[in-house]
Design an enzyme around this catalytic site. Structure first.
Site, PDB file in Angstrom:
ATOM      1  N   ALA A   1      38.454  32.006  15.174  1.00 11.15           N
ATOM      2  CA  ALA A   1      37.940  30.896  14.930  1.00 11.15           C
ATOM      3  C   ALA A   1      38.181  30.587  13.430  1.00 11.15           C
ATOM      4  CB  ALA A   1      35.720  31.006  15.724  1.00 11.15           C
TER       5      ALA A   1
ATOM      6  N   GLY B   1      36.655  30.367   5.068  1.00 15.56           N
ATOM      7  CA  GLY B   1      35.857  31.672   4.622  1.00 15.56           C
ATOM      8  C   GLY B   1      37.537  32.277   5.111  1.00 15.56           C
ATOM      9  N   HIS B   2      37.600  32.413   5.975  1.00 17.34           N
ATOM     10  CA  HIS B   2      39.329  32.878   6.732  1.00 17.34           C
ATOM     11  C   HIS B   2      40.039  32.758   5.558  1.00 17.34           C
ATOM     12  CE1 HIS B   2      36.930  33.330  10.972  1.00 17.34           C
ATOM     13  NE2 HIS B   2      37.342  34.628   9.831  1.00 17.34           N
TER      14      HIS B   2
ATOM     15  N   LYS C   1      30.128  38.105   2.453  1.00 17.12           N
ATOM     16  CA  LYS C   1      28.874  37.382   3.491  1.00 17.12           C
ATOM     17  C   LYS C   1      28.291  38.421   4.475  1.00 17.12           C
ATOM     18  CE  LYS C   1      27.766  34.704   7.360  1.00 17.12           C
ATOM     19  NZ  LYS C   1      27.889  35.363   8.513  1.00 17.12           N
TER      20      LYS C   1
ATOM     21  N   SER D   1      31.542  31.607  11.573  1.00 14.86           N
ATOM     22  CA  SER D   1      32.263  31.183  13.271  1.00 14.86           C
ATOM     23  C   SER D   1      30.878  30.523  13.811  1.00 14.86           C
ATOM     24  CB  SER D   1      32.910  32.285  13.950  1.00 14.86           C
ATOM     25  OG  SER D   1      33.903  32.158  12.659  1.00 14.86           O
TER      26      SER D   1
END
Ligand code: PAF
Length: 285
Positions: free
Chosen positions: A36, A40-41, A153, A190
């Protein structure tokens, strides 16, 4: 722009791929994910690509880190869309194992990182960090990259992973990457996909509140208890239901502090409807 990506599902294939790159003297960065994929990824991937010649992303929705009443079944899954994003970014390979490939039916080894998991999300998600620590230890040992990348995070997760790599002598540099946020400050996750339109509007109160507490504590370091009360009231007023915690903790030990005297962060976890949001903000001193 590349449209396909090498996808391997077996640990033996992953090891063969890595061995080839090692023979060519290439450095390797690993980005573990549960899919997902969001920006950020992508920030983790860009950092891995900046540091290392090769970048491997992993996609594995790890069942052992979900509690019995958590969202394992509902967790967003779209491997094809994730593969397209990874290919477009020029990621060198995707490791997407099955549950059977990752866990033998009689698997009986668990990595438990004590101390760091006593507070914050630990008591609210029993078994979660053991599941994370075990799967990350396995991913690191399966691929033995030079560095592995995790978002700030999930700061408690990041510290747990740093500790397990150190304690188990896993020779991989653990790199924390700053949180990527939407324009209103909400940390990308996600799970934001679960929020209704009204909940999404309320959600930015979490980062705003944690940052305000961090700013106030930078000025009045002994005001921790009052700031926590204020923060909880802010979240309740914005429509958050259950507030799991608002805490101020030492960044190394993750133990709560009553006064900020060294590096500390403000942490919060709270529910909007059926969605649990977490975030944290550093106290700049
Ligand atoms: O942060 C995540 O997405 C997961 O906890 C991780 C690190 C990929 C382990 O399953």
């Amino acid at each position: 722009m590349p449209t396909s990506i090498i996808t391997v599902r077996r640990v033996s294939e992953l090891r063969a791929l890595v061995a080839g790159w090692r023979r060519a003297d290439e450095t390797i960065g690993l980005v573990p994910t549960m899919g997902a994929l969001h920006d950020g990824h992508l920030a983790l991937i860009r950092q891995a690509q900046a540091d290392c010649r090769r970048c491997i992303a992993t996609l594995f929705v790890n069942p052992t880190q979900f509690g019995a009443n958590e969202d394992l079944a509902a967790y967003p899954r779209d491997e094809a869309a994730d593969r397209t994003k990874l290919a477009a970014l020029g990621v060198d390979a995707l490791f997407a194992p099955t549950v059977d490939e990752m866990y033998a039916p009689d698997a009986s080894t668990t990595v438990i990182v004590a101390g760091l998991t006593e507070h914050l999300c630990g008591p609210f998600r029993p078994g979660h960090f053991a599941g994370v620590a075990t799967v990350v230890a396995k991913l690191l040992l399966q691929s033995l990259p030079d560095a592995a990348y995790f978002g700030e995070k999930d700061f408690q997760q990041l510290q747990v992973i740093r500790r397990l790599a150190r304690d188990l002598d896993i020779p991989v540099r653990i790199v924390g990457v700053p949180t990527v946020r939407d324009a209103d400050g909400l940390a990308l996750s996600s799970r934001n996909a679960y929020l209704s339109a009204d909940e999404r509007k309320a959600a930015s109160t979490l980062p705003r509140t944690l940052s305000s507490i961090a700013e106030r504590l930078a000025r009045s370091p002994s005001d921790v208890a009052a700031q926590i009360d204020w923060g909880r009231a802010q979240l309740a007023a914005a429509g958050f239901g259950k507030i799991d915690y608002v805490e101020v903790c030492d960044v190394e030990t993750l133990q709560p502090v009553n006064e900020v005297s060294g590096p500390a962060r403000v942490f919060g976890a709270a529910w909007l409807g059926r969605t649990r949001l977490i975030d944290n903000a550093p106290v700049q001193r």
